[in-house]
Scaffold this motif. Structure first.
Motif, PDB file in Angstrom:
ATOM      1  N   ALA A 228     -21.841 -38.238  31.715  1.00 32.92           N
ATOM      2  CA  ALA A 228     -22.226 -37.177  32.906  1.00 32.92           C
ATOM      3  C   ALA A 228     -21.156 -38.667  33.756  1.00 32.92           C
ATOM      4  O   ALA A 228     -20.847 -38.070  34.713  1.00 32.92           O
ATOM      5  N   GLN A 229     -21.601 -39.806  33.150  1.00 39.54           N
ATOM      6  CA  GLN A 229     -21.483 -40.593  34.846  1.00 39.54           C
ATOM      7  C   GLN A 229     -19.781 -40.986  35.124  1.00 39.54           C
ATOM      8  O   GLN A 229     -19.383 -40.578  35.865  1.00 39.54           O
ATOM      9  N   SER A 230     -19.160 -40.497  33.801  1.00 43.10           N
ATOM     10  CA  SER A 230     -17.245 -40.963  33.336  1.00 43.10           C
ATOM     11  C   SER A 230     -17.085 -39.234  33.989  1.00 43.10           C
ATOM     12  O   SER A 230     -15.393 -39.167  34.233  1.00 43.10           O
ATOM     13  N   LEU A 231     -17.838 -38.169  33.634  1.00 42.68           N
ATOM     14  CA  LEU A 231     -17.406 -36.939  34.791  1.00 42.68           C
ATOM     15  C   LEU A 231     -17.958 -36.817  35.959  1.00 42.68           C
ATOM     16  O   LEU A 231     -17.727 -35.640  36.629  1.00 42.68           O
ATOM     17  N   LYS A 232     -18.430 -37.808  36.714  1.00 40.49           N
ATOM     18  CA  LYS A 232     -18.719 -37.879  37.906  1.00 40.49           C
ATOM     19  C   LYS A 232     -19.571 -36.683  38.353  1.00 40.49           C
ATOM     20  O   LYS A 232     -19.930 -35.699  39.512  1.00 40.49           O
ATOM     21  N   LEU A 233     -20.563 -36.789  37.600  1.00 44.48           N
ATOM     22  CA  LEU A 233     -22.116 -35.611  37.909  1.00 44.48           C
ATOM     23  C   LEU A 233     -23.068 -36.553  37.920  1.00 44.48           C
ATOM     24  O   LEU A 233     -23.344 -37.711  37.014  1.00 44.48           O
ATOM     25  N   ARG A 234     -24.414 -36.335  38.165  1.00 42.66           N
ATOM     26  CA  ARG A 234     -25.279 -36.957  38.732  1.00 42.66           C
ATOM     27  C   ARG A 234     -26.207 -36.040  36.832  1.00 42.66           C
ATOM     28  O   ARG A 234     -26.083 -34.924  36.488  1.00 42.66           O
ATOM     29  N   VAL A 235     -27.077 -37.220  36.865  1.00 47.94           N
ATOM     30  CA  VAL A 235     -27.885 -37.589  35.283  1.00 47.94           C
ATOM     31  C   VAL A 235     -29.086 -37.009  35.648  1.00 47.94           C
ATOM     32  O   VAL A 235     -29.850 -37.722  36.349  1.00 47.94           O
ATOM     33  N   VAL A 236     -29.823 -36.395  35.293  1.00 45.48           N
ATOM     34  CA  VAL A 236     -31.332 -36.168  34.948  1.00 45.48           C
ATOM     35  C   VAL A 236     -31.604 -36.138  33.700  1.00 45.48           C
ATOM     36  O   VAL A 236     -31.227 -35.324  32.813  1.00 45.48           O
ATOM     37  N   ALA A 237     -32.801 -37.313  33.360  1.00 46.38           N
ATOM     38  CA  ALA A 237     -33.469 -37.162  32.061  1.00 46.38           C
ATOM     39  C   ALA A 237     -34.802 -36.187  31.953  1.00 46.38           C
ATOM     40  O   ALA A 237     -35.184 -36.529  33.195  1.00 46.38           O
ATOM     41  N   GLU A 238     -34.299 -35.196  31.461  1.00 42.98           N
ATOM     42  CA  GLU A 238     -36.576 -35.004  31.503  1.00 42.98           C
ATOM     43  C   GLU A 238     -37.344 -36.069  30.406  1.00 42.98           C
ATOM     44  O   GLU A 238     -36.625 -36.026  29.726  1.00 42.98           O
ATOM     45  N   GLY A 239     -38.638 -35.319  30.869  1.00 45.55           N
ATOM     46  CA  GLY A 239     -39.766 -35.774  29.787  1.00 45.55           C
ATOM     47  C   GLY A 239     -39.905 -36.660  29.502  1.00 45.55           C
ATOM     48  O   GLY A 239     -39.998 -37.498  28.387  1.00 45.55           O
ATOM     49  N   VAL A 240     -39.671 -38.029  30.915  1.00 42.59           N
ATOM     50  CA  VAL A 240     -40.490 -38.713  30.973  1.00 42.59           C
ATOM     51  C   VAL A 240     -41.630 -39.506  30.776  1.00 42.59           C
ATOM     52  O   VAL A 240     -42.474 -38.317  31.673  1.00 42.59           O
ATOM     53  N   GLU A 241     -42.137 -39.933  29.710  1.00 48.10           N
ATOM     54  CA  GLU A 241     -44.270 -40.059  29.484  1.00 48.10           C
ATOM     55  C   GLU A 241     -44.174 -41.604  29.544  1.00 48.10           C
ATOM     56  O   GLU A 241     -45.485 -41.952  29.981  1.00 48.10           O
TER      57      GLU A 241
END
Ligand code: C2E
Ligand code: MG
Ligand code: MG
Ligand code: MG
Length: 289
Positions: A228-241
């Motif tokens: 994601a970072q190299s494609l210059k996209l923002r990255v979101v993590a789901e399900g952080v517990e």
């Protein structure tokens, strides 16, 4: 890259195959009337910025309040809705309701946040989604910058040129686009590069693997974040517990996260209370982490 949704799907299939035929038909008929009867509701889950601990968005998640069976989760009735051709009206209701609610909160003076709405592939494919979105924004008065659409990778298997031009139209309107459950589908990475999108959401299954004990478990989450970072996209993590997951994601410079660690999806009243206490709500959590 594909084990993630299996348990959900199997549970769903189990549920529906297991019902006798009349039970299933009854359920289908009830679902056909659910929108008109006002039985659908939305819950909202905060999206948190990892660098600041601020709440920066929310995801709208639909629930069906069945008159006798209680609350039915989306992994059960969304696939059923797809099968019986009800996903169109349900999806349209969700879109409008999320826009309406978001605008209402803004009008009440609560902090303005972007609301993310999940779109099913068929909604995207058969409905005129651009017109639908325009109408939802116009009718509710919500500005496009406060709406995000989440689509899954399976959309990419469809007519790619059409998908790209539709996504581009939506983006031109000022709407943000996220790829949901990333890593569980079969999308080729070269398509990903061509798609006009703003962010990738790492599927929960990969976040779940992170326990803080074994480095191998972190491999996919790490790879998705750096992709994601190299494609210059923002990255979101789901399900952080857990704190271990939070810590790992911070170290990887993941941009945002959602999960029970911060908050479960909340009913409208509870989410409004959370919003009323401000966007800095989780900042303390981050500092301590
Ligand atoms: P999704 O879009 O990937 O949404 C995230 C799901 O993970 C939600 O389940 C959420 O409650 C759950 N979740 C969030 N944080 C955690 C966590 O820390 N731990 C665990 N174990 N789970 C967490 P939910 O609400 O049951 O929705 C399931 C799926 O149903 C969604 O996955 C989405 O694909 C679909 N869905 C929900 N609402 C809609 C809708 O309005 N339209 C469409 N087409 N699909 C929807
Ligand atoms: Mg989603
Ligand atoms: Mg997801
Ligand atoms: Mg998921």
């Amino acid at each position: 890259l594909s084990h993630a949704k299996e348990s959900g799907r199997n549970r769903c299939r189990f549920y529906t195959d297991d019902m006798d035929n009349s039970g299933r038909i009854e359920m289908e008929n009830a679902l056909r009337k659910a929108v008109d009867r006002g039985e659908l509701i939305l819950h909202y889950q905060p999206k948190v910025d990892l660098a600041t601990g601020k709440m920066v968005g929310m995801e709208a998640l639909v629930r069906w309040e069945h008159p006798t069976k209680g609350q039915i989760p989306p992994y059960v009735f969304i696939p059923l809705a797809e099968e019986i051709g009800m996903i169109g009206p349900i999806g349209e209701w969700v879109l409008r309701e999320a826009c309406r609610q978001n605008k209402q909160w803004q009008d009440q003076g609560l902090p303005a946040l972007c609301v993310a709405v999940n779109l099913s592939v068929s909604q995207f494919q058969y409905g005129n989604i651009v017109e639908q979105v325009k109408a939802a924004l116009a009718d509710t008065g919500l500005d496009a910058e406060w709406l995000e659409l989440e689509i899954t990778e399976s959309i990419i298997i469809q007519d790619t040129e059409k998908v790209i031009s539709t996504l581009r139209d939506l983006q031109m309107m000022g709407i943000r686009i996220a790829i949901d459950d990333f890593g569980t589908g079969y999308s080729s990475l070269s398509y990903l590069k061509k798609l006009p999108i703003d962010s990738l959401k790492i599927d929960r299954s990969f976040v779940k693997d992170i326990t803080g004990e074994l480095e191998e478990e972190e491999t996919i989450a790490k790879a998705v974040i750096s992709l994601a970072q190299s494609l210059k996209l923002r990255v979101v993590a789901e399900g952080v517990e857990t704190e271990a997951q939070l810590h790992f994601l911070m170290c990887q410079n993941c941009d945002m996260m959602q999960g029970y660690y911060f908050s479960r999806p909340l009913p409208v009243e509870e989410f409004a209370q959370l919003l009323a206490s401000g966007r800095d709500l989780f900042a303390g959590v981050r500092v301590n982490a």
